[in-house]
Write a protein that holds these residues in place. Structure first.
Motif, PDB file in Angstrom:
ATOM      1  N   ILE A  24     -27.965  -9.888 -44.883  1.00 11.41           N
ATOM      2  CA  ILE A  24     -29.175 -10.529 -44.367  1.00 11.41           C
ATOM      3  C   ILE A  24     -29.127 -10.625 -42.848  1.00 11.41           C
ATOM      4  CG2 ILE A  24     -30.399 -12.748 -44.273  1.00 11.41           C
ATOM      5  CD1 ILE A  24     -29.713 -13.037 -47.277  1.00 11.41           C
ATOM      6  N   ASN A  25     -27.976 -10.979 -42.296  1.00  6.85           N
ATOM      7  CA  ASN A  25     -27.848 -11.068 -40.837  1.00  6.85           C
ATOM      8  C   ASN A  25     -27.980  -9.709 -40.170  1.00  6.85           C
ATOM      9  OD1 ASN A  25     -27.521 -13.825 -40.912  1.00  6.85           O
ATOM     10  ND2 ASN A  25     -25.308 -13.731 -40.951  1.00  6.85           N
ATOM     11  N   THR A  26     -27.441  -8.688 -40.789  1.00 10.21           N
ATOM     12  CA  THR A  26     -27.566  -7.340 -40.233  1.00 10.21           C
ATOM     13  C   THR A  26     -29.018  -6.888 -40.241  1.00 10.21           C
ATOM     14  OG1 THR A  26     -25.332  -6.815 -40.986  1.00 10.21           O
ATOM     15  CG2 THR A  26     -26.756  -4.963 -40.438  1.00 10.21           C
ATOM     16  N   LEU A  27     -29.700  -7.109 -41.361  1.00 11.15           N
ATOM     17  CA  LEU A  27     -31.115  -6.741 -41.442  1.00 11.15           C
ATOM     18  C   LEU A  27     -31.955  -7.586 -40.490  1.00 11.15           C
ATOM     19  CD1 LEU A  27     -31.537  -6.233 -45.284  1.00 11.15           C
ATOM     20  CD2 LEU A  27     -31.359  -4.475 -43.508  1.00 11.15           C
ATOM     21  N   GLY A  28     -31.595  -8.860 -40.327  1.00  9.83           N
ATOM     22  CA  GLY A  28     -32.303  -9.717 -39.379  1.00  9.83           C
ATOM     23  C   GLY A  28     -32.131  -9.259 -37.948  1.00  9.83           C
ATOM     24  N   THR A  29     -31.016  -8.655 -37.630  1.00 11.06           N
ATOM     25  CA  THR A  29     -30.804  -8.107 -36.291  1.00 11.06           C
ATOM     26  C   THR A  29     -31.509  -6.761 -36.143  1.00 11.06           C
ATOM     27  OG1 THR A  29     -28.663  -9.211 -36.175  1.00 11.06           O
ATOM     28  CG2 THR A  29     -29.049  -7.445 -34.598  1.00 11.06           C
ATOM     29  N   THR A  61     -30.789 -13.201 -32.766  1.00  7.08           N
ATOM     30  CA  THR A  61     -30.245 -12.962 -34.104  1.00  7.08           C
ATOM     31  C   THR A  61     -28.858 -12.343 -34.034  1.00  7.08           C
ATOM     32  OG1 THR A  61     -31.446 -10.857 -34.245  1.00  7.08           O
ATOM     33  CG2 THR A  61     -32.468 -12.770 -35.269  1.00  7.08           C
ATOM     34  N   PHE A  62     -28.613 -11.490 -33.059  1.00  4.48           N
ATOM     35  CA  PHE A  62     -27.273 -10.920 -32.910  1.00  4.48           C
ATOM     36  C   PHE A  62     -26.268 -12.005 -32.533  1.00  4.48           C
ATOM     37  CE2 PHE A  62     -23.831  -8.985 -30.471  1.00  4.48           C
ATOM     38  CZ  PHE A  62     -23.350  -8.113 -31.424  1.00  4.48           C
ATOM     39  N   GLY A  63     -26.671 -12.949 -31.683  1.00  6.03           N
ATOM     40  CA  GLY A  63     -25.775 -14.040 -31.302  1.00  6.03           C
ATOM     41  C   GLY A  63     -25.404 -14.913 -32.497  1.00  6.03           C
ATOM     42  N   LEU A  68     -21.367 -16.312 -36.769  1.00  8.55           N
ATOM     43  CA  LEU A  68     -20.992 -16.452 -38.176  1.00  8.55           C
ATOM     44  C   LEU A  68     -19.867 -15.491 -38.552  1.00  8.55           C
ATOM     45  CD1 LEU A  68     -24.500 -16.920 -39.783  1.00  8.55           C
ATOM     46  CD2 LEU A  68     -22.733 -18.649 -39.464  1.00  8.55           C
ATOM     47  N   LEU A  69     -19.874 -14.294 -37.978  1.00  7.14           N
ATOM     48  CA  LEU A  69     -18.816 -13.337 -38.256  1.00  7.14           C
ATOM     49  C   LEU A  69     -17.476 -13.828 -37.710  1.00  7.14           C
ATOM     50  CD1 LEU A  69     -18.064 -10.594 -39.444  1.00  7.14           C
ATOM     51  CD2 LEU A  69     -18.522  -9.601 -37.202  1.00  7.14           C
ATOM     52  N   VAL A  70     -17.469 -14.365 -36.502  1.00  9.05           N
ATOM     53  CA  VAL A  70     -16.227 -14.908 -35.926  1.00  9.05           C
ATOM     54  C   VAL A  70     -15.741 -16.088 -36.756  1.00  9.05           C
ATOM     55  CG1 VAL A  70     -15.274 -16.137 -33.922  1.00  9.05           C
ATOM     56  CG2 VAL A  70     -16.627 -14.064 -33.596  1.00  9.05           C
ATOM     57  N   ARG A  71     -16.668 -16.928 -37.227  1.00  6.59           N
ATOM     58  CA  ARG A  71     -16.270 -18.049 -38.081  1.00  6.59           C
ATOM     59  C   ARG A  71     -15.641 -17.553 -39.379  1.00  6.59           C
ATOM     60  NH1 ARG A  71     -20.624 -21.836 -40.639  1.00  6.59           N
ATOM     61  NH2 ARG A  71     -20.526 -20.165 -42.151  1.00  6.59           N
ATOM     62  N   ASP A  72     -16.192 -16.476 -39.950  1.00  5.84           N
ATOM     63  CA  ASP A  72     -15.620 -15.913 -41.172  1.00  5.84           C
ATOM     64  C   ASP A  72     -14.243 -15.305 -40.924  1.00  5.84           C
ATOM     65  OD1 ASP A  72     -17.753 -16.688 -42.682  1.00  5.84           O
ATOM     66  OD2 ASP A  72     -18.739 -14.738 -42.638  1.00  5.84           O
ATOM     67  N   LEU A  73     -14.023 -14.774 -39.728  1.00  5.82           N
ATOM     68  CA  LEU A  73     -12.708 -14.225 -39.398  1.00  5.82           C
ATOM     69  C   LEU A  73     -11.658 -15.330 -39.302  1.00  5.82           C
ATOM     70  CD1 LEU A  73     -13.618 -11.553 -36.711  1.00  5.82           C
ATOM     71  CD2 LEU A  73     -12.757 -11.131 -39.010  1.00  5.82           C
ATOM     72  N   ARG A  74     -12.095 -16.571 -39.087  1.00  7.86           N
ATOM     73  CA  ARG A  74     -11.172 -17.689 -38.921  1.00  7.86           C
ATOM     74  C   ARG A  74     -11.123 -18.624 -40.120  1.00  7.86           C
ATOM     75  NH1 ARG A  74     -10.068 -18.603 -33.257  1.00  7.86           N
ATOM     76  NH2 ARG A  74      -9.742 -20.766 -33.757  1.00  7.86           N
ATOM     77  N   SER A  75     -11.996 -18.438 -41.117  1.00  8.98           N
ATOM     78  CA  SER A  75     -12.019 -19.317 -42.286  1.00  8.98           C
ATOM     79  C   SER A  75     -11.013 -18.827 -43.317  1.00  8.98           C
ATOM     80  CB  SER A  75     -13.407 -19.332 -42.915  1.00  8.98           C
ATOM     81  OG  SER A  75     -14.315 -19.965 -42.076  1.00  8.98           O
TER      82      SER A  75
END
Length: 180
Positions: A24-29, A61-63, A68-75
């Motif tokens: 969804i985030n990729t399509l939103g960007t 949207t890219f920001g 969210l991607l950086v947060r997933d890399l750290r969760s």
């Protein structure tokens, strides 16, 4: 602890890789980006208001997507003890696997939040915040539906595996508020 014992496992619904949200985030960007490119290619130019709005939407949207991607890399999804109890193998929500020595753990915070339901007084959500000596901060993971005895066993396991780390256990209550 035995080799490859689970020290922590997030059992929340989004503990695995959140493919749907990433899509969804990729399509939103891609949407505002495509609009900006179409406007520039069809003669609208880069001076038009629509182009600037589309470009601003792309940046916004890219920001959000990058955050969210950086947060997933750290969760953290799970932490396992390997190497005869000398190493920790940590898996993040993005699928990244990190191996660190157990002595590298500087601080372990286990935050327990009881559920609001009165019938579930002994149950709640346990969150892990892990800080390493090398400056890697903020690894988080949730363990939903834990009971009091599981929480105390988890604290005892962390103390056994990482004796040099500061291990803090705290309770955080959610309040309903006044509705003002």
């Amino acid at each position: 602890m035995q080799t490859d014992d689970i020290l922590w496992r997030a059992n929340m619904a989004s503990a695995g890789r959140p493919w749907r949200r990433w899509l969804i985030n990729t399509l939103g960007t891609a949407g505002p980006t495509t609009l900006a490119l179409l406007l520039a290619a069809t003669g609208g130019g880069v001076d038009g208001v629509l182009f600037r709005v589309a470009l601003g939407g792309t940046a916004l949207t890219f920001g959000v997507w990058a955050f969210l991607l950086v947060r997933d890399l750290r969760s953290l999804v799970d932490v396992r003890v390997t190497g005869g109890g000398q190493q920790l193998r940590m898996t993040t929500a993005a699928g990244r696997v990190l191996t660190r020595a157990a002595n590298d753990v500087a601080q372990v915070d286990l935050v327990y939040t009881p559920w609001r339901d009165a019938s579930a007084v002994t149950q709640g959500e346990l969150r892990l915040e892990l800080r390493l000596r090398q400056g890697v901060l903020g690894y988080r993971g949730r363990w939903c539906g834990t009971r009091s005895e599981e929480r105390h066993q988890t604290v005892a396991m962390w103390r056994r595996v990482c004796p040099a780390a500061t291990i803090a256990e705290r309770v955080q209550f959610r309040t309903e508020g006044t509705g003002d």
